[in-house]
Design an enzyme around this catalytic site. Sequence first.
Site, short mmCIF file in Angstrom:
data_model
loop_
_atom_site.label_atom_id
_atom_site.label_comp_id
_atom_site.label_asym_id
_atom_site.label_seq_id
_atom_site.Cartn_x
_atom_site.Cartn_y
_atom_site.Cartn_z
N SER A 144 0.82 -1.30 -0.01
CA SER A 144 0.08 -0.20 0.07
C SER A 144 0.87 1.31 -0.05
O SER A 144 2.05 1.11 0.61
CB SER A 144 -1.02 0.03 1.30
OG SER A 144 -1.52 1.07 1.33
N TYR A 168 -1.10 -0.42 10.72
CA TYR A 168 -1.54 -1.21 9.40
C TYR A 168 -0.35 -0.88 8.40
O TYR A 168 0.07 -2.16 7.85
CB TYR A 168 -2.90 -0.57 8.96
CG TYR A 168 -2.93 -0.78 7.19
CD1 TYR A 168 -3.28 -2.34 7.08
CD2 TYR A 168 -2.98 0.25 6.43
CE1 TYR A 168 -3.47 -2.49 5.71
CE2 TYR A 168 -3.13 -0.02 5.11
CZ TYR A 168 -3.35 -1.57 4.67
OH TYR A 168 -3.56 -1.81 3.40
N LYS A 172 2.37 -3.72 6.64
CA LYS A 172 2.67 -3.93 5.27
C LYS A 172 4.29 -3.75 5.03
O LYS A 172 4.76 -4.45 4.16
CB LYS A 172 2.07 -2.71 4.42
CG LYS A 172 0.68 -3.06 4.30
CD LYS A 172 0.08 -4.26 3.42
CE LYS A 172 -1.48 -4.55 3.57
NZ LYS A 172 -1.67 -5.80 2.91
#
Length: 358
Positions: A144, A168, A172
């Site tokens: 992302s 988050y 990643k």
Amino acid sequence: MIQSKVILITGGAGFIGSHACLVLLEAGYRLIVLDNFSNSSSESLRRVQELAGAEAASRLVVVEGDIRSADDLSRAFRAGVETAGSEVQTTCPVDAVVHFAGLKAVGESIADPLAYWEVNVAGSLQLLSAMRAHGCRTIVFSSSATVYGIPEQVPIPETAPVRPINPYGQTKAAVEQLLADLAASEPCWRIARLRYFNPVGAHPSGRLGEDPQGTPNNLFPFVSQVAVGRRESLQVYGGDWPTPDGSGVRDYIHVMDLAEGHLAALETLLSEEPQLLTANLGSGQGHSVLEVVAAFAQASGRPVPYQLVNRRAGDAACSLADPAFAASRLGWRTQRSLDEMCRDGWAWQQANPKGYSS
Ligand code: NAD
Ligand code: UFG
């Protein structure tokens, strides 16, 4: 008889995964979807099969299971042996993995980091171990733009520092690092780390789309729920950003363009020498929140009332991809405009006001 390649798709029932499944089926691949349906429904895959037609539908196998479970992963890899058919048995029944499964809500990751590290990082570890055990060393990973944190430079090139600012994003970045470590340890891995910008829109049929549970966190699903009358009005987070109209600017990418980007990455990996590649998937074009509101109101013919409120913590003024690497190395660039994102998103919202449970 020529056997088409077998691809294991984790999280294939989700928003991006379902569109990618359709594109990969249409390109002739055999697919095994492994999904625990924690944020999706099997109805999306039923519709993928319906859109793909009977022949292609027979090339999709669904395994309900969790990427954190070695047993579930084994079942998925064994499904690969079955779909490869009895005539040709290869030592590598699954040719590649496209790994979408994961948790993706920034706010939830701050409230429950353990869940995010467990699913996104431990789940990816388990998957990579299963891949190695089954002799599969080709993976396309859903990363992302969130790994860039607050960017110093826009458009953002892939060489920009990886500096995530929430759990988050940390998960990643951790999986990206794990993949780089694997590539360095065993040069036979073929790995694509794809950094998506802001995926929105829906399949133009209105049969597949995004189906967020509860109140949407992201702009697009919120705007479409306001237009369809499920919510009264949108809060625009900040009207005082250093952007042309004061609202935040993002690089929105049509989910069908994104799905096609996965096909391009997969085919690059399968046809070239082993490598680790990292690509932004975005258009390089920015649109402000107020532009999105106006475009959606135009596409839907419905008003989208809004109020300007304070900035949201952790937001950047502007996030845009530098898409040059994807264009030159994958031969892929976005084709669809903001108006098409709104048109297709609206067709989905109107036909499925409550998502797949409508
Ligand atoms: P989604 O939630 O719609 O899809 C994820 C799928 O994974 C769901 O079907 C869910 O049921 C499944 N899943 C979750 N945990 C699982 C587990 N433990 N085992 C098996 N299946 C599991 O999300 P999406 O928008 O389609 O995103 C797909 C991927 O792309 C995610 O990894 C996400 O982090 C990444 N991504 C998404 C965006 C975005 O804005 N949508 C942006 C950048 C990156
Ligand atoms: N926004 C609003 N009101 C809302 C929701 C969003 O004004 O109700 C604004 C935001 O402030 C931002 C823009 O709309 O300016 C886009 O916000 P989103 O929440 O839709 O998307 P983000 O760019 O914040 O983040 C999303 C995902 C991240 C991912 C990132 C890049 O949530 O996980 O895209 O892919 F990392």
